[in-house]
Design an enzyme around this catalytic site. Sequence first.
Site, PDB file in Angstrom:
ATOM      1  N   GLU A  99      -0.705  -9.369  -0.558  1.00  0.00           N
ATOM      2  CA  GLU A  99      -2.142  -9.563  -0.294  1.00  0.00           C
ATOM      3  C   GLU A  99      -2.943  -9.603  -1.605  1.00  0.00           C
ATOM      4  O   GLU A  99      -3.891 -10.369  -1.744  1.00  0.00           O
ATOM      5  CB  GLU A  99      -2.645  -8.463   0.648  1.00  0.00           C
ATOM      6  CG  GLU A  99      -2.108  -8.665   2.070  1.00  0.00           C
ATOM      7  CD  GLU A  99      -2.336  -7.474   2.989  1.00  0.00           C
ATOM      8  OE1 GLU A  99      -1.963  -6.340   2.594  1.00  0.00           O
ATOM      9  OE2 GLU A  99      -2.875  -7.661   4.087  1.00  0.00           O
ATOM     10  N   GLY A 126       0.485  -5.027   0.790  1.00  0.00           N
ATOM     11  CA  GLY A 126      -0.679  -5.095  -0.102  1.00  0.00           C
ATOM     12  C   GLY A 126      -0.382  -5.810  -1.407  1.00  0.00           C
ATOM     13  O   GLY A 126      -1.287  -6.348  -2.054  1.00  0.00           O
ATOM     14  N   GLU A 166       4.415  -5.255   7.438  1.00  0.00           N
ATOM     15  CA  GLU A 166       3.677  -4.199   8.143  1.00  0.00           C
ATOM     16  C   GLU A 166       4.076  -4.025   9.609  1.00  0.00           C
ATOM     17  O   GLU A 166       4.054  -2.912  10.133  1.00  0.00           O
ATOM     18  CB  GLU A 166       2.160  -4.467   8.064  1.00  0.00           C
ATOM     19  CG  GLU A 166       1.547  -4.193   6.693  1.00  0.00           C
ATOM     20  CD  GLU A 166       1.603  -5.374   5.725  1.00  0.00           C
ATOM     21  OE1 GLU A 166       2.365  -6.319   5.988  1.00  0.00           O
ATOM     22  OE2 GLU A 166       0.885  -5.332   4.720  1.00  0.00           O
ATOM     23  N   ALA A 194       0.866  -1.176   0.000  1.00  0.00           N
ATOM     24  CA  ALA A 194       0.000   0.000   0.000  1.00  0.00           C
ATOM     25  C   ALA A 194       0.901   1.224   0.000  1.00  0.00           C
ATOM     26  O   ALA A 194       2.054   1.151   0.443  1.00  0.00           O
ATOM     27  CB  ALA A 194      -0.874  -0.013   1.242  1.00  0.00           C
TER      28      ALA A 194
END
Length: 257
Positions: A115, A112, A135, A66
């Site tokens: 993910e 992300g 993260e 992200a």
Amino acid sequence: MTYENILVNTDAGIQTITINRPSKLNALNKATIEELNIALQEAESSKETGVIILTGAGEKAFVAGADISEFAHFSVAEGKALSQKGHDDLFNRIDGMGTPVIAAVNGFALGGGLELAMSSHIRIFADNARVGLPETSLGVIPGYGGTQRLAQIAGKGRAMQMVLTAEMVDAPTALAYGITNKVVPLEELMPTALKMAKKISRNSPMAIATAIQCVNANYTSGVNGLAFEVDAFGKCFGTDDFKEGTTAFLEKRKASF
Ligand code: COA
């Protein structure tokens, strides 16, 4: 639709979506997530698209996570909304799509990015792939499904190790962990993904969409996967694809779905 952060190319029923922010290692900012959401909805509603391949522009990264610059100042409520919107617009959308999605992972797939690959139905990694959920090193946790899907795909112990250490694993390790279906040389990544997509495209779109739902049923709380399968299996018998598939077999010809 004109996109700024993704490239969309459809050829013979196979749509390749390339996340195209190479200067930021294809990090998923808000605009990119929105564009992916629109492109995926359009692909799902189009009868022309049988399989989707997701990849990243350049050789260095699939998606490096992200976009940290967008959420560094967020409040608790904003953080929660960011995660929920991501689940709704992108990660759960992909997971639940009837059109199969193959993630062709080139280089880094972090946070992300991993993910996104894990939401996809099938993963193929280039040999330069390096993946992880870093993260916890940023004082946060994976918020786009990573804590759940990594444990489902690689097992709880490996998910705990990768999330708690924030470490990256290389392609052979990802293969050993079951995070990827295949590892191929970088130059063979897209040809391999296209070959698999073509193989899938020959099968019944109805049966493919139904099979995805059934496999996912096992991971949906409150749903009995076997009972779901019995029901879905029965429904296949009422479809044109079933009639065509079985008739073609009996007539010793290729099915045309
Ligand atoms: N969000 C925002 N920008 C990112 C990004 C992210 N997740 N990952 C990389 N970028 C940007 C960098 O800020 C840099 O931009 P700049 O040139 O304007 O400074 C550019 O992409 C290139 O990255 P850089 O860090 O210089 O490349 P590198 O080869 O030295 O390192 C990584 C590569 C992947 C190890 C490193 O970029 C990284 O750790 N990224 C963050 C990974 C992460 O924590 N993801 C989870 C987010 S929740």
